[in-house]
Design a protein around this motif. Structure first.
Motif, PDB file in Angstrom:
ATOM      1  N   LEU A 104      19.313  26.977 110.671  1.00  0.00           N
ATOM      2  CA  LEU A 104      18.941  26.310 109.430  1.00  0.00           C
ATOM      3  C   LEU A 104      19.608  24.943 109.343  1.00  0.00           C
ATOM      4  CD1 LEU A 104      17.505  26.515 106.665  1.00  0.00           C
ATOM      5  CD2 LEU A 104      19.589  27.558 105.772  1.00  0.00           C
ATOM      6  N   CYS A 105      18.826  23.924 108.975  1.00  0.00           N
ATOM      7  CA  CYS A 105      19.358  22.563 108.869  1.00  0.00           C
ATOM      8  C   CYS A 105      20.567  22.542 107.939  1.00  0.00           C
ATOM      9  CB  CYS A 105      18.280  21.617 108.342  1.00  0.00           C
ATOM     10  SG  CYS A 105      18.871  19.928 108.069  1.00  0.00           S
ATOM     11  N   GLY A 106      21.634  21.911 108.380  1.00  0.00           N
ATOM     12  CA  GLY A 106      22.855  21.865 107.594  1.00  0.00           C
ATOM     13  C   GLY A 106      22.689  21.214 106.239  1.00  0.00           C
ATOM     14  N   THR A 107      21.776  20.255 106.126  1.00  0.00           N
ATOM     15  CA  THR A 107      21.563  19.629 104.821  1.00  0.00           C
ATOM     16  C   THR A 107      21.083  20.647 103.802  1.00  0.00           C
ATOM     17  OG1 THR A 107      19.246  18.997 105.243  1.00  0.00           O
ATOM     18  CG2 THR A 107      20.958  17.442 105.923  1.00  0.00           C
ATOM     19  N   LEU A 108      20.267  21.592 104.239  1.00  0.00           N
ATOM     20  CA  LEU A 108      19.746  22.619 103.337  1.00  0.00           C
ATOM     21  C   LEU A 108      20.830  23.629 102.960  1.00  0.00           C
ATOM     22  CD1 LEU A 108      16.247  23.219 104.969  1.00  0.00           C
ATOM     23  CD2 LEU A 108      16.791  21.887 102.914  1.00  0.00           C
ATOM     24  N   ILE A 109      21.733  23.891 103.886  1.00  0.00           N
ATOM     25  CA  ILE A 109      22.855  24.779 103.569  1.00  0.00           C
ATOM     26  C   ILE A 109      23.729  24.132 102.503  1.00  0.00           C
ATOM     27  CG2 ILE A 109      24.901  25.943 104.464  1.00  0.00           C
ATOM     28  CD1 ILE A 109      23.535  25.979 107.214  1.00  0.00           C
ATOM     29  N   GLY A 110      24.078  22.866 102.712  1.00  0.00           N
ATOM     30  CA  GLY A 110      24.924  22.169 101.752  1.00  0.00           C
ATOM     31  C   GLY A 110      24.267  22.038 100.393  1.00  0.00           C
ATOM     32  N   TYR A 141      11.396  19.642 102.021  1.00  0.00           N
ATOM     33  CA  TYR A 141      11.933  19.307 103.343  1.00  0.00           C
ATOM     34  C   TYR A 141      10.885  19.557 104.431  1.00  0.00           C
ATOM     35  CZ  TYR A 141      15.136  19.519 107.380  1.00  0.00           C
ATOM     36  OH  TYR A 141      15.767  19.314 108.593  1.00  0.00           O
ATOM     37  N   GLU A 142      10.159  20.649 104.317  1.00  0.00           N
ATOM     38  CA  GLU A 142       9.168  21.005 105.325  1.00  0.00           C
ATOM     39  C   GLU A 142       7.939  20.108 105.293  1.00  0.00           C
ATOM     40  OE1 GLU A 142       8.141  25.050 104.602  1.00  0.00           O
ATOM     41  OE2 GLU A 142       9.908  25.862 105.604  1.00  0.00           O
ATOM     42  N   GLN A 143       7.545  19.660 104.098  1.00  0.00           N
ATOM     43  CA  GLN A 143       6.236  19.036 103.923  1.00  0.00           C
ATOM     44  C   GLN A 143       6.242  17.512 103.862  1.00  0.00           C
ATOM     45  OE1 GLN A 143       4.559  20.939 100.446  1.00  0.00           O
ATOM     46  NE2 GLN A 143       5.096  22.978 101.200  1.00  0.00           N
ATOM     47  N   GLU A 144       7.376  16.912 103.496  1.00  0.00           N
ATOM     48  CA  GLU A 144       7.409  15.458 103.312  1.00  0.00           C
ATOM     49  C   GLU A 144       7.890  14.739 104.574  1.00  0.00           C
ATOM     50  OE1 GLU A 144       6.392  13.704 100.719  1.00  0.00           O
ATOM     51  OE2 GLU A 144       5.836  15.503  99.591  1.00  0.00           O
ATOM     52  N   ALA A 145       7.484  13.478 104.698  1.00  0.00           N
ATOM     53  CA  ALA A 145       7.963  12.636 105.797  1.00  0.00           C
ATOM     54  C   ALA A 145       9.390  12.207 105.458  1.00  0.00           C
ATOM     55  CB  ALA A 145       7.062  11.424 105.964  1.00  0.00           C
ATOM     56  N   LEU A 146      10.329  12.652 106.265  1.00  0.00           N
ATOM     57  CA  LEU A 146      11.753  12.391 106.027  1.00  0.00           C
ATOM     58  C   LEU A 146      12.394  11.781 107.270  1.00  0.00           C
ATOM     59  CD1 LEU A 146      12.695  15.744 104.230  1.00  0.00           C
ATOM     60  CD2 LEU A 146      12.107  13.547 103.159  1.00  0.00           C
ATOM     61  N   LEU A 195      18.858  11.502 106.660  1.00  0.00           N
ATOM     62  CA  LEU A 195      18.327  12.763 106.146  1.00  0.00           C
ATOM     63  C   LEU A 195      19.315  13.431 105.199  1.00  0.00           C
ATOM     64  CD1 LEU A 195      16.014  14.858 106.284  1.00  0.00           C
ATOM     65  CD2 LEU A 195      17.226  15.907 108.208  1.00  0.00           C
ATOM     66  N   THR A 196      20.585  13.375 105.522  1.00  0.00           N
ATOM     67  CA  THR A 196      21.621  13.930 104.652  1.00  0.00           C
ATOM     68  C   THR A 196      21.595  13.243 103.292  1.00  0.00           C
ATOM     69  OG1 THR A 196      23.023  14.453 106.560  1.00  0.00           O
ATOM     70  CG2 THR A 196      24.103  14.343 104.411  1.00  0.00           C
ATOM     71  N   GLY A 197      21.498  11.917 103.296  1.00  0.00           N
ATOM     72  CA  GLY A 197      21.382  11.184 102.043  1.00  0.00           C
ATOM     73  C   GLY A 197      20.115  11.542 101.284  1.00  0.00           C
ATOM     74  N   SER A 198      19.022  11.741 102.011  1.00  0.00           N
ATOM     75  CA  SER A 198      17.741  12.069 101.382  1.00  0.00           C
ATOM     76  C   SER A 198      17.794  13.412 100.666  1.00  0.00           C
ATOM     77  CB  SER A 198      16.633  12.103 102.450  1.00  0.00           C
ATOM     78  OG  SER A 198      16.516  10.868 103.116  1.00  0.00           O
ATOM     79  N   VAL A 199      18.341  14.423 101.336  1.00  0.00           N
ATOM     80  CA  VAL A 199      18.418  15.758 100.743  1.00  0.00           C
ATOM     81  C   VAL A 199      19.387  15.768  99.559  1.00  0.00           C
ATOM     82  CG1 VAL A 199      19.019  18.179 101.162  1.00  0.00           C
ATOM     83  CG2 VAL A 199      17.777  16.883 102.905  1.00  0.00           C
ATOM     84  N   ALA A 200      20.509  15.089  99.683  1.00  0.00           N
ATOM     85  CA  ALA A 200      21.471  15.022  98.578  1.00  0.00           C
ATOM     86  C   ALA A 200      20.833  14.360  97.360  1.00  0.00           C
ATOM     87  CB  ALA A 200      22.711  14.252  99.012  1.00  0.00           C
ATOM     88  N   LYS A 201      20.139  13.269  97.580  1.00  0.00           N
ATOM     89  CA  LYS A 201      19.494  12.539  96.480  1.00  0.00           C
ATOM     90  C   LYS A 201      18.450  13.404  95.791  1.00  0.00           C
ATOM     91  CE  LYS A 201      16.871   8.279  95.554  1.00  0.00           C
ATOM     92  NZ  LYS A 201      15.595   8.884  95.121  1.00  0.00           N
TER      93      LYS A 201
END
Length: 259
Positions: A104-110, A141-146, A195-201
């Motif tokens: 699992l992507c670490g950004t999703l875990i965090g 996360y799965e569906q958008e262009a990141l 990507l980390t910044g994107s998921v956090a935001k």
């Protein structure tokens, strides 16, 4: 008064229902006081700041740490205790899909850890509050262009790609195929920092919307996933699986449209 002593007094006051702390109690050690139960309080946070801190945090402790700390560090500043006694370093384990395993992507875990810790602070229902937010982050996360967040001072310009999976292995592999960069390149590291910044935001945006009572999921399960679940999930004719993530990340039938 030091921050540590101030936090200790707050812990003691919390444990005594706000009653004045005696000098004897004030001399107690932190080890003798329990941290408050989840959920912890939440205040509106700055999504842009979360994005920038997530990006910087990636280069300090990688993806899971960066996402988690981008949220918790702001709460340390705005709320204080109990976030001042929450070590973000505990989330370093999630680097590269957990210790580099690429699950699992670490950004999703965090993001999930931070969301569960704080979401219930809005209405005191951690599970009911957090799960819809976490699922929205996963579907997005799965569906958008990141990545969708560009840091103020990037090392490289990064092209986005669609992961079609919450897994680190698939997400990185699809990006590498899309861009031509190697998985251990500096450009791929920069991509994961963005990507980390994107998921956090995005996570902060969702938490803020829930705080305002405006949250509504914007991303639903794809038609392909719903078709698979109609047979394989609970109540289906096979019922030999469970899950809500994009099936095409691991299973290919020849009909998948994903690259």
């Amino acid at each position: 008064m030091s921050n540590r002593r101030r936090d200790l007094l707050k812990m003691l006051a919390l444990g005594t229902g706000g009653v004045a702390v005696t000098p004897i109690l004030a001399g107690a050690t932190q080890e003798s006081v329990k941290a408050p139960a989840v959920p912890w309080p939440y205040q509106r946070l700055n999504p842009e700041l979360a994005g920038e801190r997530g990006y910087a945090g990636f280069y300090k402790g990688a993806c899971c740490y960066g996402t988690f700390d981008a949220i918790i560090s702001q709460l340390r500043e705005t709320v204080g205790f109990p976030y001042t006694v929450m070590p973000s370093e505990m989330m370093v384990f999630g680097e590269g899909g957990v210790a580099g395993v690429s699950s699992l992507c670490g950004t999703l875990i965090g993001a999930s850890a931070a969301t569960f810790l704080v979401a219930g602070g809005i209405d005191k229902k951690p599970r009911e509050a957090a799960f819809p937010l976490i699922r929205e982050v996963f579907n997005w996360y799965e569906q958008e262009a990141l990545p969708s967040y560009r840091p103020k001072s990037p090392k490289f310009e990064i092209k986005a790609s669609v992961a079609h999976s919450p897994l680190c292995h698939v997400s990185v592999s699809r990006w590498c195929k899309e861009t031509g960069f190697k998985s251990f390149s500096k450009e791929r590291s920069e991509r994961c920092a963005w990507l980390t910044g994107s998921v956090a935001k995005y996570t902060v945006e969702l938490l803020n919307s829930r705080l305002d009572g405006r949250f509504k999921p914007a991303h639903v399960l794809s038609s392909e996933v719903q078709a698979c679940r109609s047979c394989h999930d609970q109540g289906g004719s096979l019922e030999n699986s469970r899950g809500m993530m994009d099936c095409g990340g691991c299973h290919f039938t020849g009909k998948q449209k994903h690259p």
